[in-house]
Design an enzyme around this catalytic site. Structure first.
Site, PDB file in Angstrom:
ATOM      1  CG  ASP A  98      -3.391  12.517 100.654  1.00 58.97           C
ATOM      2  OD1 ASP A  98      -3.246  12.745 101.857  1.00 58.97           O
ATOM      3  OD2 ASP A  98      -3.522  13.624  99.935  1.00 58.97           O
ATOM      4  CG  HIS A 132      -0.868  15.181 102.123  1.00 52.77           C
ATOM      5  ND1 HIS A 132      -2.371  15.468 102.278  1.00 52.77           N
ATOM      6  CD2 HIS A 132      -0.650  16.242 102.773  1.00 52.77           C
ATOM      7  CE1 HIS A 132      -2.658  16.540 103.013  1.00 52.77           C
ATOM      8  NE2 HIS A 132      -1.630  17.208 103.209  1.00 52.77           N
TER       9      HIS A 132
HETATM   10  C1  GLT Z   1      -3.947  19.543 106.284  1.00 55.56           C
HETATM   11  C2  GLT Z   1      -4.546  21.114 106.530  1.00 55.56           C
HETATM   12  C3  GLT Z   1      -4.665  21.704 105.196  1.00 55.56           C
HETATM   13  C4  GLT Z   1      -3.332  21.742 104.150  1.00 55.56           C
HETATM   14  C5  GLT Z   1      -2.841  20.465 103.998  1.00 55.56           C
HETATM   15  C6  GLT Z   1      -1.636  20.552 102.972  1.00 55.56           C
HETATM   16  S1  GLT Z   1      -2.695  19.476 105.438  1.00 55.56           S
HETATM   17  O1  GLT Z   1      -5.013  18.909 105.791  1.00 55.56           O
HETATM   18  O2  GLT Z   1      -5.467  21.175 107.368  1.00 55.56           O
HETATM   19  O3  GLT Z   1      -5.143  23.063 105.290  1.00 55.56           O
HETATM   20  O4  GLT Z   1      -3.729  22.523 103.144  1.00 55.56           O
HETATM   21  O5  GLT Z   1      -0.577  19.668 103.590  1.00 55.56           O
END
Ligand code: GLT
Ligand code: MN
Ligand code: MN
Length: 412
Positions: free
Chosen positions: A80, A77
């Site tokens: 992150d 992200h």
């Molecule tokens: C979050 C979500 C994940 C997604 C991420 C992508 S964000 O953690 O639960 O399934 O893939 O932004």
């Protein structure tokens, strides 16, 4: 067994991991387009009702571990590693440089970047909130993520619009919110086109990820199918740049057959990226390691993807359980998840070349002989015996899953 002092526990785990056998080498693992998220490697085991059980892990540590394990790609992200306040500043540039160096040092590539539009309080009313400033900020975040992606050499951008929804009915107007959300994606695609041209790189593949039940009470785009309708709604200026990042568990959660959801994405030419994990129907997003709950279903999913030549990433969007230690995350969670994936992928190849399944499938496609297509009884009867093959195929898949097709036997 005697109690095991804490300083001996890691060596016990190491010994039992060796005893499990069947570990693939890092070189072998690198042959697959596998990616490991920063947020998964660094997940501390916290949730609404859970305090963290693990200590923080830096991006350098995650990238180093991916390199060691043979997970060839890293995903992240925008927030992150970079604090929300540092985004778009010189500090972002410095951190992105450091990330680039770590990736290079450990032979890992960044394949995907994703914008966090759900955690920060600014997104309480979603990135497509009524207030124009919020939407302007969200659009900037998306464009900035695209820029980071190009800087790090990524090919994909993912968006999980989890906060696009509401807790209380009537608070937002759905059609307007979706139109505003589309404006954000349009801004990301426009920025992408411009940056790609300047850098002489291809544009990114922009992938929407659905999740049905959280974090809002009601979600405006809860499934991959809803997203397909949104992509083709006419609201997007560059629908050809936008596809899907389905997550196995997110489709299973609402009661879908993930394989059928993937098939619909394939038919639409929109299966760009795939989050791999496991879990249960009609439960929250438990993000369990691939194959630990539904190995037979996973085998079937990979048969579908192999037979359609899917060559996009398999993103290990998996949350190591809270019972796993910091050591265990890299010693057990990720290597075993990767190895189950590779085993299931290989098995899917065996399914595709299995003589029993081939003969059964061909016979079903040939159909019964000599039936007048306008005579309902004749057509039914002509195929009657052949249809038993459906169950026989299912049995054969089970045999392949447990190795009986290779002569594994069980004492009776
Ligand atoms: C979050 C979500 C994940 C997604 C991420 C992508 S964000 O953690 O639960 O399934 O893939 O932004
Ligand atoms: Mn996911
Ligand atoms: Mn999930």
């Amino acid at each position: 067994m005697n109690p095991i002092p804490v300083e001996q526990q890691q060596s016990l785990i190491e010994r039992l991991m060796k005893a499990c056998g069947g570990e693939y080498s890092p070189e072998r693992r690198r042959k697959y387009f596998l990616s490991g998220p920063q947020w998964a490697g660094a997940y501390e085991g916290h949730a609404l009702f859970h305090a963290p059980t693990r200590s923080p892990v830096t991006f350098e540590q995650v990238i180093e571990k991916w390199g060691e394990l043979g997970i060839g790609h890293w995903t992240t992200h925008d927030t992150d590693v970079i604090g929300a306040k540092d985004l778009g500043t010189e500090r972002q540039e410095q951190i992105v440089n450091r990330i680039g160096q770590a990736l290079k040092k450990h032979g890992v590539q960044c394949s995907m970047v994703t914008t966090e539009t759900f955690h920060h309080p600014v997104f309480a009313a979603s990135p497509a909130a009524e207030a124009p400033q919020v939407r302007e900020y969200a659009a900037w975040r998306l464009r900035n993520t695209v820029a980071i992606g190009h800087e790090l050499g990524a090919q994909f951008a993912v968006y999980w619009p989890g906060s696009l929804g509401y807790y209380v009915q009537g608070a937002i107007e759905e059609t307007q919110t979706l139109k505003w959300y589309a404006e954000g994606l349009n801004a990301a695609c426009d920025a992408d086109i411009e940056i790609a041209r300047k850098k002489g790189r291809p544009t990114l593949k922009h992938c929407l990820e659905a999740k049905p039940f959280e974090p809002q009470a009601e979600i405006l785009l809860p499934t991959s199918d809803a997203m397909l309708a949104f992509i083709f709604s006419g609201l997007l200026e560059h629908p050809e740049m936008v596809g899907l990042n389905p997550e196995y568990l997110h489709e299973l959660m609402w009661g879908a057959a993930p394989r059928a959801a993937l098939a619909r994405a394939l038919l639409a030419g929109k299966l760009f990226h795939f989050d791999i994990n496991d879990g249960y129907r009609l439960k929250h997003d438990v993000d369990i390691g691939v194959g630990l709950v539904n190995p037979l279903d996973w085998l079937n999913v990979l048969v579908l993807l192999r037979s359609h030549g899917y060559n996009g990433p398999f993103n290990l969007d998996y949350k190591p359980p809270r019972t796993t230690s910091n050591y265990g995350v890299f010693a057990v969670s990720f290597p075993t998840a990767v190895d189950r994936f590779i085993t299931l992928w290989d098995m899917a190849g065996e399914v595709l070349s299995d003589p029993v399944i081939q003969a059964a499938t061909e016979a079903l496609k040939a159909g019964g002989a000599n039936a007048d297509a306008r005579d309902v009884d004749a057509v039914t009867n002509a195929n009657k015996e052949l249809l038993t093959l459906h169950e026989l195929i299912a049995h054969r898949l089970f045999q392949i899953l447990i190795g009986q097709h290779r002569g594994r036997t069980f004492a009776v």
